[in-house]
Design an enzyme around this catalytic site. Structure first.
Site, mmCIF file in Angstrom:
data_model
loop_
_atom_site.group_PDB
_atom_site.id
_atom_site.type_symbol
_atom_site.label_atom_id
_atom_site.label_comp_id
_atom_site.label_asym_id
_atom_site.label_seq_id
_atom_site.Cartn_x
_atom_site.Cartn_y
_atom_site.Cartn_z
ATOM 1 N N HIS A 206 -31.517 -35.934 -44.691
ATOM 2 C CA HIS A 206 -31.677 -35.018 -43.397
ATOM 3 C C HIS A 206 -30.957 -35.659 -42.103
ATOM 4 O O HIS A 206 -31.060 -34.712 -41.518
ATOM 5 C CB HIS A 206 -33.249 -34.891 -43.139
ATOM 6 C CG HIS A 206 -33.932 -36.204 -42.705
ATOM 7 N ND1 HIS A 206 -34.325 -37.251 -43.311
ATOM 8 C CD2 HIS A 206 -33.976 -36.411 -41.290
ATOM 9 C CE1 HIS A 206 -34.836 -38.077 -42.341
ATOM 10 N NE2 HIS A 206 -34.691 -37.561 -41.222
HETATM 11 C C1 UD1 Z 1 -36.444 -34.531 -36.646
HETATM 12 C C2 UD1 Z 1 -35.590 -35.766 -35.730
HETATM 13 C C3 UD1 Z 1 -35.430 -37.011 -36.778
HETATM 14 C C4 UD1 Z 1 -36.328 -37.206 -37.858
HETATM 15 C C5 UD1 Z 1 -36.721 -35.774 -38.528
HETATM 16 C C6 UD1 Z 1 -37.880 -36.180 -39.495
HETATM 17 C C7 UD1 Z 1 -34.814 -35.396 -33.611
HETATM 18 C C8 UD1 Z 1 -33.449 -35.258 -32.915
HETATM 19 N N1 UD1 Z 1 -34.599 -35.654 -35.017
HETATM 20 O O1 UD1 Z 1 -34.912 -34.261 -37.227
HETATM 21 O O2 UD1 Z 1 -35.202 -38.236 -35.889
HETATM 22 O O3 UD1 Z 1 -35.799 -38.209 -38.666
HETATM 23 O O4 UD1 Z 1 -36.954 -35.157 -37.596
HETATM 24 O O5 UD1 Z 1 -37.867 -35.356 -40.585
HETATM 25 O O6 UD1 Z 1 -35.844 -35.163 -33.139
HETATM 26 N N2 UD1 Z 1 -36.465 -26.687 -39.306
HETATM 27 C C9 UD1 Z 1 -37.384 -25.830 -40.333
HETATM 28 N N3 UD1 Z 1 -38.496 -25.795 -40.465
HETATM 29 C C10 UD1 Z 1 -39.240 -26.884 -39.569
HETATM 30 C C11 UD1 Z 1 -38.392 -27.893 -39.119
HETATM 31 C C12 UD1 Z 1 -37.261 -27.552 -38.970
HETATM 32 O O7 UD1 Z 1 -36.626 -25.181 -40.977
HETATM 33 O O8 UD1 Z 1 -40.403 -26.981 -39.730
HETATM 34 C C13 UD1 Z 1 -34.962 -26.445 -39.641
HETATM 35 C C14 UD1 Z 1 -34.531 -25.893 -38.379
HETATM 36 O O9 UD1 Z 1 -33.449 -25.052 -38.642
HETATM 37 C C15 UD1 Z 1 -34.049 -26.897 -37.473
HETATM 38 C C16 UD1 Z 1 -33.616 -28.014 -38.479
HETATM 39 O O10 UD1 Z 1 -34.562 -27.762 -39.496
HETATM 40 O O11 UD1 Z 1 -33.026 -26.451 -36.499
HETATM 41 C C17 UD1 Z 1 -33.684 -29.257 -37.951
HETATM 42 O O12 UD1 Z 1 -35.051 -29.721 -37.266
HETATM 43 P P1 UD1 Z 1 -35.245 -30.647 -35.910
HETATM 44 O O13 UD1 Z 1 -36.497 -30.725 -35.859
HETATM 45 O O14 UD1 Z 1 -34.246 -30.180 -34.632
HETATM 46 O O15 UD1 Z 1 -34.579 -31.859 -36.357
HETATM 47 P P2 UD1 Z 1 -34.831 -32.788 -37.928
HETATM 48 O O16 UD1 Z 1 -33.414 -32.842 -38.483
HETATM 49 O O17 UD1 Z 1 -35.997 -32.221 -38.595
HETATM 50 N N1 UDP Z 2 -41.873 -37.490 -46.917
HETATM 51 C C1 UDP Z 2 -42.842 -36.512 -47.119
HETATM 52 N N2 UDP Z 2 -42.442 -35.437 -48.114
HETATM 53 C C2 UDP Z 2 -40.995 -35.417 -48.441
HETATM 54 C C3 UDP Z 2 -40.289 -36.316 -47.854
HETATM 55 C C4 UDP Z 2 -40.785 -37.436 -47.034
HETATM 56 O O1 UDP Z 2 -44.139 -36.678 -47.154
HETATM 57 O O2 UDP Z 2 -40.602 -34.468 -48.816
HETATM 58 C C5 UDP Z 2 -42.343 -38.335 -45.836
HETATM 59 C C6 UDP Z 2 -42.275 -39.967 -46.340
HETATM 60 O O3 UDP Z 2 -43.095 -40.382 -47.477
HETATM 61 C C7 UDP Z 2 -42.150 -40.652 -45.083
HETATM 62 C C8 UDP Z 2 -41.873 -39.690 -44.123
HETATM 63 O O4 UDP Z 2 -41.959 -38.267 -44.570
HETATM 64 O O5 UDP Z 2 -43.589 -40.982 -45.005
HETATM 65 C C9 UDP Z 2 -40.421 -39.838 -43.511
HETATM 66 O O6 UDP Z 2 -40.097 -38.773 -42.730
HETATM 67 P P1 UDP Z 2 -38.582 -38.153 -42.649
HETATM 68 O O7 UDP Z 2 -37.784 -38.851 -43.834
HETATM 69 O O8 UDP Z 2 -38.478 -36.799 -42.390
HETATM 70 O O9 UDP Z 2 -38.081 -38.868 -41.189
HETATM 71 P P2 UDP Z 2 -37.624 -40.409 -40.822
HETATM 72 O O10 UDP Z 2 -38.689 -41.433 -41.401
HETATM 73 O O11 UDP Z 2 -36.288 -40.620 -41.329
HETATM 74 O O12 UDP Z 2 -37.667 -40.362 -39.219
#
Ligand code: UD1
Ligand code: UDP
Length: 400
Positions: A206
């Site tokens: 991601h």
């Molecule tokens: C964010 C964090 C990242 C973290 C990740 C965990 C920042 C800059 N990045 O990245 O560090 O590792 O969360 O998962 O804060 N979207 C949906 N539904 C949701 C949420 C997001 O459809 O519930 C889609 C939207 O199109 C959005 C994109 O995902 O634009 C990215 O979401 P965003 O929260 O901006 O960043 P993440 O990639 O999730």
């Molecule tokens: N996770 C989850 N379901 C998923 C993918 C990840 O519950 O489908 C959990 C995972 O076990 C861990 C956390 O989400 O506890 C990690 O989050 P993510 O990978 O979104 O973000 P990051 O840790 O890279 O910031």
């Protein structure tokens, strides 16, 4: 003591579960839970509150998705309004997302003390939005709660040390221990997906640096498809990645079992029983290690350097499909050395104790606090009125 916790993204709900539980049991502590709404899908938010027994947020700001500046700015304004009303003693933030930075900045500008869980992690790659968020958050924080010795060293290199830094361990390890049995008894993920233990690999992707770069994403998908020639590859797809896969004709997902994001309990079971985890997630790298499953990190660097040093994790820079595929196949069956780099599963208790002015007592129980005399954080830059509040406050007690 009022502790306002700011969360917004999936890993933060999971981390907050541990500290929230301890705070609820701490006499004299009141928690105000603020959900920025950065993540909002049921499978990215609600499921974690239910499974991990986190109380409903007191404030849901409903910010949602936007560009970095717009999202962070909206959160800053909305968090500030809540903090003005709630007047907490502490604002507690986790990790490195835009929600983390907005929470820390809103508090710092209101002269409310900020505590940062997962302080000190560094990738040294400023192109990552997370790196910018963590550096700025650490430098705005009054209490820096480091998960590892590597994180302490990173802070010291930036001139942040002294009694406002504490090595507490990793709250994700607390959560893994606490909910391990529940995952075993309640998750039916393997049965539902028709998987046999140690006969499949688990993948998650991601990071913006991977999803938003077609060359890197194609290398990852191609590499995972090569691995899928050997064993099933289950891939719970993050919404950011799902958007990329549906909007661009990348191809290359053949043989992969793409599924929706799963809840925490299912994820634990999928991780624990995998033959290999391939991921660019910070949390998933560590969870693979908690279950002693080999991990391949689909990035150029990692903040969790101890996993690479111990041999449980290997970096796989996503340059081309052939090299990614070959490294993933080679990682099957890899093992590392034994060690406990993430503490004893009581990080949340140590954090709650530090927040609650019990730093001296916690020190006696084994929390390591950097010796006074190492470079102090920029507290001396504060206004005289604020300095006196800090000097008389909880952190000083940590000096013993
Ligand atoms: C964010 C964090 C990242 C973290 C990740 C965990 C920042 C800059 N990045 O990245 O560090 O590792 O969360 O998962 O804060 N979207 C949906 N539904 C949701 C949420 C997001 O459809 O519930 C889609 C939207 O199109 C959005 C994109 O995902 O634009 C990215 O979401 P965003 O929260 O901006 O960043 P993440 O990639 O999730
Ligand atoms: N996770 C989850 N379901 C998923 C993918 C990840 O519950 O489908 C959990 C995972 O076990 C861990 C956390 O989400 O506890 C990690 O989050 P993510 O990978 O979104 O973000 P990051 O840790 O890279 O910031």
């Amino acid at each position: 003591m009022i502790v306002a916790t700011v969360v917004g993204a999936r890993p933060q709900f999971i981390k907050a579960a541990a500290v929230s539980r301890v705070l609820r049991a701490t006499p004299g502590a009141r928690q105000v839970l603020i959900h920025t709404g950065q993540h909002y899908d049921e499978s990215m938010s609600d499921v974690f509150f239910e499974e991990l027994e986190i109380p409903r947020p007191d404030h849901n700001l409903g910010i949602g998705s936007a560009s970095h500046g717009a999202q962070t700015g909206r959160m800053l304004e909305a968090v500030e309004a809540v903090l003005v009303t709630e007047e907490p003693d502490w604002v507690l933030v986790y990790g490195d997302t835009n929600s983390t930075l907005a929470g820390a900045l809103a508090a710092a500008k209101l002269h409310i003390r900020v505590a940062h869980v997962e302080a000190g992690l560094r990738s040294l790659n400023r192109r990552m939005p997370e790196e910018v968020n963590r550096v700025l958050t650490d430098h705005a924080s009054d209490l820096l709660l480091a998960p590892t010795t590597a994180a302490l060293e990173n802070l010291a290199r930036e001139g942040i040390g002294g009694s406002n830094v504490a090595l507490v361990g990793d709250v994700m390890y607390d959560v893994a221990l606490y909910f391990g049995d529940k995952a075993e008894s309640e998750s039916k993920a393997l049965e539902r997906l028709g998987l046999r233990p140690k006969e499949y690999a688990l993948a998650t992707v991601h990071r913006a640096e991977n999803t938003d770069d077609p060359v890197r994403l194609a290398a990852i998908l191609g590499g995972l498809s090569a691995l899928a020639q050997r064993l099933p590859v289950v891939f719970p797809v993050h919404p950011r990645t799902r958007h990329r896969l549906t909007s661009e004709p990348l191809g290359g997902t053949s043989g992969l079992r793409l599924i929706d994001p799963v809840g925490y309990l299912d994820m634990v079971m999928l991780e624990k029983n995998a033959a290999l985890v391939a991921t660019d997630s910070g949390g998933v790298q560590k969870e693979a290690f908690f279950h002693r499953v080999p991990c391949a990190t689909l990035r150029d660097e990692t903040e969790w350097v101890e996993l690479v040093e111990l041999g449980w994790n290997r970096l796989v820079p996503p340059r081309d499909a052939a090299s990614v595929g070959a490294t993933l196949v080679a990682a099957l069956g890899a093992r590392g050395r034994e060690a406990s780099p993430y503490g004893d599963g009581r990080a949340a208790e140590k954090i709650a104790a530090l927040l609650g002015s019990a730093a001296r007592q916690v020190q006696d129980e084994g929390v390591e606090v950097l010796e006074p005399g190492r470079a102090e954080h920029q507290r001396n830059d504060r206004l005289p009125s604020e300095r006196s509040r800090l000097d008389g406050g909880d952190i000083e007690a940590a000096e013993g």
